[in-house]
Design a protein around this motif. Structure first.
Motif, PDB file in Angstrom:
ATOM      1  N   PHE A 102      13.688  -2.655  -5.995  1.00  0.00           N
ATOM      2  CA  PHE A 102      12.421  -2.941  -5.311  1.00  0.00           C
ATOM      3  C   PHE A 102      11.279  -2.286  -6.085  1.00  0.00           C
ATOM      4  CE2 PHE A 102       9.048  -1.547  -2.463  1.00  0.00           C
ATOM      5  CZ  PHE A 102       8.702  -2.735  -1.829  1.00  0.00           C
ATOM      6  N   VAL A 103      10.149  -2.985  -6.205  1.00  0.00           N
ATOM      7  CA  VAL A 103       8.996  -2.458  -6.944  1.00  0.00           C
ATOM      8  C   VAL A 103       7.835  -2.227  -5.985  1.00  0.00           C
ATOM      9  CG1 VAL A 103       7.298  -2.923  -8.748  1.00  0.00           C
ATOM     10  CG2 VAL A 103       9.694  -3.539  -9.104  1.00  0.00           C
ATOM     11  N   TYR A 104       7.303  -1.001  -6.004  1.00  0.00           N
ATOM     12  CA  TYR A 104       6.077  -0.688  -5.269  1.00  0.00           C
ATOM     13  C   TYR A 104       4.923  -0.786  -6.246  1.00  0.00           C
ATOM     14  CZ  TYR A 104       2.262   1.587  -2.947  1.00  0.00           C
ATOM     15  OH  TYR A 104       1.027   1.827  -2.400  1.00  0.00           O
TER      16      TYR A 104
ATOM     17  N   PRO B 202       3.769   9.281   1.876  1.00  0.00           N
ATOM     18  CA  PRO B 202       4.512  10.452   2.359  1.00  0.00           C
ATOM     19  C   PRO B 202       5.901  10.568   1.716  1.00  0.00           C
ATOM     20  CG  PRO B 202       3.642   9.156   4.201  1.00  0.00           C
ATOM     21  CD  PRO B 202       3.406   8.360   2.956  1.00  0.00           C
ATOM     22  N   ASN B 203       6.356  11.796   1.506  1.00  0.00           N
ATOM     23  CA  ASN B 203       7.667  12.027   0.903  1.00  0.00           C
ATOM     24  C   ASN B 203       8.801  11.501   1.773  1.00  0.00           C
ATOM     25  OD1 ASN B 203       6.676  13.210  -1.435  1.00  0.00           O
ATOM     26  ND2 ASN B 203       6.627  15.234  -0.515  1.00  0.00           N
ATOM     27  N   GLU B 204       8.543  11.332   3.080  1.00  0.00           N
ATOM     28  CA  GLU B 204       9.575  10.846   3.995  1.00  0.00           C
ATOM     29  C   GLU B 204       9.739   9.328   3.912  1.00  0.00           C
ATOM     30  OE1 GLU B 204       6.530  12.231   5.755  1.00  0.00           O
ATOM     31  OE2 GLU B 204       7.262  14.009   4.712  1.00  0.00           O
ATOM     32  N   TRP B 205       8.830   8.664   3.217  1.00  0.00           N
ATOM     33  CA  TRP B 205       8.866   7.216   3.091  1.00  0.00           C
ATOM     34  C   TRP B 205      10.175   6.772   2.468  1.00  0.00           C
ATOM     35  CZ3 TRP B 205       8.898   3.876  -1.199  1.00  0.00           C
ATOM     36  CH2 TRP B 205       8.591   2.547  -0.929  1.00  0.00           C
ATOM     37  N   GLU B 206      10.674   5.622   2.907  1.00  0.00           N
ATOM     38  CA  GLU B 206      11.917   5.075   2.363  1.00  0.00           C
ATOM     39  C   GLU B 206      11.687   3.669   1.841  1.00  0.00           C
ATOM     40  OE1 GLU B 206      14.587   5.224   5.683  1.00  0.00           O
ATOM     41  OE2 GLU B 206      15.109   7.313   5.297  1.00  0.00           O
ATOM     42  N   CYS B 207      12.482   3.270   0.866  1.00  0.00           N
ATOM     43  CA  CYS B 207      12.429   1.929   0.311  1.00  0.00           C
ATOM     44  C   CYS B 207      12.643   0.917   1.431  1.00  0.00           C
ATOM     45  CB  CYS B 207      13.516   1.764  -0.757  1.00  0.00           C
ATOM     46  SG  CYS B 207      13.631   0.098  -1.427  1.00  0.00           S
ATOM     47  N   PRO B 208      11.758  -0.075   1.551  1.00  0.00           N
ATOM     48  CA  PRO B 208      11.905  -1.050   2.626  1.00  0.00           C
ATOM     49  C   PRO B 208      13.120  -1.970   2.466  1.00  0.00           C
ATOM     50  CG  PRO B 208      10.049  -1.612   1.223  1.00  0.00           C
ATOM     51  CD  PRO B 208      10.545  -0.279   0.777  1.00  0.00           C
ATOM     52  N   ASP B 209      13.676  -2.042   1.257  1.00  0.00           N
ATOM     53  CA  ASP B 209      14.831  -2.913   1.033  1.00  0.00           C
ATOM     54  C   ASP B 209      16.173  -2.209   1.214  1.00  0.00           C
ATOM     55  OD1 ASP B 209      13.166  -5.033   0.563  1.00  0.00           O
ATOM     56  OD2 ASP B 209      13.601  -5.192  -1.583  1.00  0.00           O
ATOM     57  N   CYS B 210      16.261  -0.930   0.800  1.00  0.00           N
ATOM     58  CA  CYS B 210      17.573  -0.264   0.843  1.00  0.00           C
ATOM     59  C   CYS B 210      17.549   1.122   1.483  1.00  0.00           C
ATOM     60  CB  CYS B 210      18.165  -0.169  -0.558  1.00  0.00           C
ATOM     61  SG  CYS B 210      17.371   1.066  -1.619  1.00  0.00           S
ATOM     62  N   ALA B 211      16.387   1.574   1.935  1.00  0.00           N
ATOM     63  CA  ALA B 211      16.221   2.872   2.594  1.00  0.00           C
ATOM     64  C   ALA B 211      16.462   4.069   1.671  1.00  0.00           C
ATOM     65  CB  ALA B 211      17.095   2.977   3.839  1.00  0.00           C
TER      66      ALA B 211
END
Length: 59
Positions: free
Chosen positions: A15-17, A38-47
């Motif tokens: 996934f590309v941001y 935020p550092n808590e953010w997760e990849c929307p495709d695979c977490a």
């Protein structure tokens, strides 16, 4: 490239941001820099964690 937006790729799923586009569906406005997510953010495709992303060097 006046704003020098960068792209970051999840090394787990690819996934590309894109800073220029942001992720409006995730509440991240276009133009949001990677450092401001935020550092808590997760990849929307695979977490995957934010730490699992790498800068894509554009030539």
């Amino acid at each position: 490239m006046a704003n020098n937006y960068k792209k970051y790729m999840c090394v787990v799923c690819g996934f590309v941001y894109n800073e220029e586009e942001g992720l409006p569906d995730e509440g991240i406005a276009p133009g949001t820099r990677w450092k401001d997510i935020p550092n808590e953010w997760e990849c929307p495709d695979c977490a995957a964690n934010k730490a699992d992303f790498e800068l894509i060097e554009e030539i």
